[in-house]
Each structure stands twice: as C-alpha cells, then as structure tokens.
Design an enzyme around this catalytic site. Structure first.
Site, short mmCIF file in Angstrom:
data_model
loop_
_atom_site.label_atom_id
_atom_site.label_comp_id
_atom_site.label_asym_id
_atom_site.label_seq_id
_atom_site.Cartn_x
_atom_site.Cartn_y
_atom_site.Cartn_z
N VAL A 67 -87.43 20.55 0.38
CA VAL A 67 -88.40 21.05 1.38
C VAL A 67 -89.79 20.44 1.20
O VAL A 67 -90.61 20.49 2.11
CB VAL A 67 -88.50 22.59 1.39
CG1 VAL A 67 -87.16 23.23 1.73
CG2 VAL A 67 -89.06 23.14 0.09
N ASN A 93 -86.75 30.30 2.18
CA ASN A 93 -86.62 30.99 0.89
C ASN A 93 -86.90 30.10 -0.32
O ASN A 93 -87.19 30.61 -1.40
CB ASN A 93 -85.19 31.57 0.81
CG ASN A 93 -84.80 32.00 -0.58
OD1 ASN A 93 -85.17 33.06 -1.04
ND2 ASN A 93 -84.05 31.13 -1.28
N SER A 146 -93.85 37.39 -1.52
CA SER A 146 -93.75 38.08 -2.82
C SER A 146 -94.84 39.14 -2.85
O SER A 146 -95.87 38.99 -2.16
CB SER A 146 -93.99 37.08 -3.96
OG SER A 146 -94.31 37.76 -5.17
N TYR A 159 -98.70 30.24 -7.87
CA TYR A 159 -97.63 30.98 -7.18
C TYR A 159 -98.23 32.09 -6.31
O TYR A 159 -97.89 32.22 -5.12
CB TYR A 159 -96.67 31.57 -8.21
CG TYR A 159 -95.49 32.31 -7.63
CD1 TYR A 159 -94.33 31.64 -7.26
CD2 TYR A 159 -95.52 33.69 -7.47
CE1 TYR A 159 -93.24 32.32 -6.73
CE2 TYR A 159 -94.44 34.38 -6.94
CZ TYR A 159 -93.30 33.69 -6.58
OH TYR A 159 -92.22 34.37 -6.04
N ALA A 160 -99.13 32.89 -6.89
CA ALA A 160 -99.75 33.99 -6.14
C ALA A 160 -100.52 33.44 -4.95
O ALA A 160 -100.45 33.99 -3.84
CB ALA A 160 -100.66 34.80 -7.06
N ALA A 161 -101.23 32.34 -5.15
CA ALA A 161 -102.00 31.73 -4.05
C ALA A 161 -101.05 31.24 -2.95
O ALA A 161 -101.31 31.42 -1.76
CB ALA A 161 -102.86 30.58 -4.57
N SER A 162 -99.94 30.63 -3.36
CA SER A 162 -98.99 30.11 -2.36
C SER A 162 -98.39 31.23 -1.53
O SER A 162 -98.21 31.10 -0.31
CB SER A 162 -97.87 29.30 -3.03
OG SER A 162 -96.93 30.14 -3.70
N LYS A 163 -98.09 32.35 -2.16
CA LYS A 163 -97.44 33.45 -1.44
C LYS A 163 -98.45 34.19 -0.55
O LYS A 163 -98.09 34.65 0.53
CB LYS A 163 -96.77 34.40 -2.43
CG LYS A 163 -95.61 33.77 -3.21
CD LYS A 163 -94.48 33.31 -2.29
CE LYS A 163 -93.27 32.81 -3.07
NZ LYS A 163 -92.15 32.43 -2.21
N1 LIG Z 1 -86.66 36.82 -7.94
C1 LIG Z 1 -87.75 37.50 -7.67
O1 LIG Z 1 -88.09 38.48 -8.36
C2 LIG Z 1 -88.60 37.11 -6.50
C3 LIG Z 1 -89.65 37.97 -6.14
C4 LIG Z 1 -90.45 37.63 -5.07
C5 LIG Z 1 -90.21 36.49 -4.34
N2 LIG Z 1 -89.19 35.66 -4.72
C6 LIG Z 1 -88.99 34.46 -3.92
O2 LIG Z 1 -87.64 34.36 -3.53
C7 LIG Z 1 -87.31 33.00 -3.33
C8 LIG Z 1 -86.03 32.68 -4.09
O3 LIG Z 1 -86.28 32.77 -5.49
P1 LIG Z 1 -85.17 33.22 -6.54
O4 LIG Z 1 -85.74 34.33 -7.30
O5 LIG Z 1 -83.86 33.35 -5.87
O6 LIG Z 1 -85.20 31.97 -7.54
P2 LIG Z 1 -84.14 30.83 -7.88
O7 LIG Z 1 -82.82 31.41 -8.20
O8 LIG Z 1 -84.82 29.98 -8.88
O9 LIG Z 1 -84.00 30.05 -6.49
C9 LIG Z 1 -84.95 29.17 -6.01
C10 LIG Z 1 -84.27 28.31 -4.97
O10 LIG Z 1 -85.24 27.43 -4.40
C11 LIG Z 1 -84.66 26.15 -4.32
N3 LIG Z 1 -85.69 25.12 -4.35
C12 LIG Z 1 -86.69 24.96 -5.25
N4 LIG Z 1 -87.41 23.87 -4.94
C13 LIG Z 1 -86.85 23.35 -3.81
C14 LIG Z 1 -87.14 22.23 -3.00
N5 LIG Z 1 -88.17 21.40 -3.29
N6 LIG Z 1 -86.36 21.99 -1.93
C15 LIG Z 1 -85.34 22.79 -1.63
N7 LIG Z 1 -85.00 23.88 -2.36
C16 LIG Z 1 -85.76 24.15 -3.43
C17 LIG Z 1 -83.73 26.06 -5.52
O11 LIG Z 1 -82.68 25.14 -5.26
P3 LIG Z 1 -82.56 23.65 -5.87
O12 LIG Z 1 -83.15 23.67 -7.25
O13 LIG Z 1 -81.08 23.42 -5.84
O14 LIG Z 1 -83.29 22.80 -4.91
C18 LIG Z 1 -83.17 27.47 -5.56
O15 LIG Z 1 -82.04 27.57 -4.72
C19 LIG Z 1 -88.52 32.19 -3.80
O16 LIG Z 1 -89.32 31.82 -2.70
C20 LIG Z 1 -89.27 33.18 -4.67
O17 LIG Z 1 -90.63 32.89 -4.74
C21 LIG Z 1 -88.38 35.95 -5.76
#
Ligand SMILES: NC(=O)c1ccc[n+]([C@@H]2O[C@H](COP(=O)([O-])OP(=O)(O)OC[C@H]3O[C@@H](n4cnc5c(N)ncnc54)[C@H](OP(=O)(O)O)[C@@H]3O)[C@@H](O)[C@H]2O)c1
Length: 257
Positions: A67, A93, A146, A159-163
């Site tokens: 992305v 996501n 987030s 991260y906080a700034a991006s969200k």
């Molecule tokens: N877990 C939490 O507690 C939490 C809380 C608030 C918000 N979030 C948000 O939820 C979303 C998913 O996070 P998660 O917790 O499920 O973490 P995760 O398991 O690490 O998943 C992150 C996903 O993003 C993909 N990704 C990262 N960089 C990318 C890129 N340049 N292009 C395409 N895909 C990319 C990764 O896939 P590849 O590495 O295969 O590309 C992976 O599938 C994120 O936006 C995160 O900020 C999570």
C-alpha cells in the site's frame, strides 16, 4: 444472519489481509456474502487466508499489494477489477507500528509508519474511489484507526500521529465523496492480540499488566468482537452514516492515561 447485514453482490478489498485483524475481517465479509480480494505483501500468508475462506464456502482471490507504493496499488486494483469486478467495499486495514521512544525515532521509522498507515490508506481509498466514480457506482470505505488516534502511550509517536490523521482523513473523504454515494467511516480498536503486539501481550511484564488493569473491562479484545461493527459499517445497515469513527475498546478510552 439478518439480511440487513448481508453483503451479497459486493466486491470487497481488505488490505493487510495476510494476518491478524485483516484476515479476520476478510473472513467475516466473505461469510456475509461478499467476494473478497485479499491484499498484502506476503503471498504465502494470503494463500492460507484464502484457503480458509474457501473452506467456509466463500469466494476470494489473492492480490499481492504494497500500500505504500502507488504503482503496486494501481496494478493490484486493475487485476482485482478484471478478475473479480470493481471494488465497492474497501477495508483500509494495512498498518505497521514501530515501538521507539520519540527521541530515537529515525526518519526511516517515521516514513515506514506514515507511508503505510496514512499515505497507504489514502492511496488505496483514492484509487478505489476514482474507479467507483468513473463507473458511477456507490461504495463503502472503512478505515482501521486506533484508540491511539485519541489518547497517547509512550513509544508510539508516529503510529499515534498516523491514526489521528486517519480519523481526520475519514471525515474529509466522507465530506467530499458523499455526493458520489461513497460512504467513509472508521473503526478505532483498542487492544486486540495480533502479530503487531504479540510479544508485548504474551510476555509477562509490569507494563503489560498495568495496561490491562487500566482497561475497564480488564482484558484485551478478541478479533470477533470487531465483527459486528465491521458488518454495520460495511452493509446498508449504516446507510445514513458517513464520517464516523466507532471506538471498540472495552472502555479503554474512558480510563485515565
Ligand atoms: N491489534 C491491535 O491491538 C490493533 C489496535 C488498533 C488498531 N490496529 C490496526 O489494525 C490493523 C491491523 O493490525 P493487526 O493488529 O492485525 O497487525 P498485523 O497482524 O501485524 O497485521 C498487519 C497487516 O498489515 C499488512 N501490511 C503492513 N504493511 C503493509 C504494506 N506496506 N502493504 C500492504 N500490507 C501491509 C501486513 O501484511 P504483509 O506484511 O503481508 O504486507 C499485515 O497483514 C492495523 O492498521 C493496526 O494499526 C490494531
């Protein structure tokens, strides 16, 4: 499932579908009847998710996509369009978090986080919306923000700034694209166990215990506890909602910092 939340006939794209919340979101959308394009960089991991969706009777396809690279997004969207149809349900996501004290954050750290979480989400949203407008079709975009968009923690400043910016981007896009029948909303999750935070939550530490104790519900969330919010925003059940961000966090936002 109540027909209000069905997604039959919809073509969804979930970015970051190779693990964690994205893999779960993709599965839920497919269960609700959408054809789901899975986007991320790790092809092998996407294939596992696709296999699981197909075993449950869903239709899906795997599309390698970075992305943070606009050309990669463009070529994936073209491929999705020719194989599955025009994306009319986007879950933005994909995200990364780099744990680093503010004084030690490098320019490379900053760029990696902002280019994925903010610029990446904007790129995919804009390219999806341009295709929808050209096709005179309506659509739905869900940005995954987030609670760190609203409250802060140490060690996650980019991260906080991006969200926080993603929440504001959600409002801007909603304002401009309502006339094109494109609704843009966001979900702001609290803490859910995924690869992003696995080390922190599975290793006993004072900071982990203090964080969990500070969540009013005294636990982190399970991915399935985001399913209802996702389906609400994805379906016509939210036909009069745009520009909103829904917090799902066990009450964490109400706790003192
Ligand atoms: N877990 C939490 O507690 C939490 C809380 C608030 C918000 N979030 C948000 O939820 C979303 C998913 O996070 P998660 O917790 O499920 O973490 P995760 O398991 O690490 O998943 C992150 C996903 O993003 C993909 N990704 C990262 N960089 C990318 C890129 N340049 N292009 C395409 N895909 C990319 C990764 O896939 P590849 O590495 O295969 O590309 C992976 O599938 C994120 O936006 C995160 O900020 C999570």
């Amino acid at each position: 499932m109540n027909s209000l939340f069905r997604l039959d006939g919809r073509i969804a794209l979930v970015t970051g579908a190779s693990s964690g919340l994205g893999a779960h979101f993709a599965t839920i959308l497919a269960d609700a009847g959408a054809v789901v394009a899975l986007g991320a960089r790790r092809h092998d991991r996407l294939l596992n998710v696709a296999e699981n969706i197909k075993m449950r009777g869903g239709r899906t396809g795997v599309f390698e996509m970075d992305v943070s690279i606009p050309e990669s997004v463009d070529s994936s969207l073209n491929q999705i369009e020719s194989e599955l149809g025009t994306v009319d349900l986007l879950v933005n996501n994909a995200g990364v978090a780099i744990g680093q004290n503010a004084l030690d954050v490098t320019e490379a750290d900053w760029d990696a986080v902002i280019n994925t979480n903010l610029k990446g989400a904007w790129t995919v949203a804009q390219q999806t919306a341009k295709r929808l407008v050209a096709a005179e079709r309506s659509g739905v975009i869900i940005n995954i923000a987030s609670i760190l968009a609203y409250r802060v923690a140490k060690g996650v400043s980019p991260y906080a700034a991006s969200k926080a910016a993603l929440v504001q981007l959600t409002k801007s896009l909603a304002l401009e694209w309502a006339k094109h029948q494109i609704r843009v909303n966001a979900i702001a999750p609290g803490y859910f166990l995924t690869e992003m935070n696995n080390d922190f939550f599975t290793t006993k530490s004072e900071s982990r215990d203090a964080l969990i104790k500070n969540i009013p519900q005294r636990r982190i969330g399970k991915p399935e506890e985001l399913s209802g919010t996702l389906l609400l925003l994805a379906s016509d059940a939210s036909s009069y909602m745009t520009g909103s961000t829904i917090v799902v966090d066990g009450g964490h936002m109400q706790a003192s910092i």
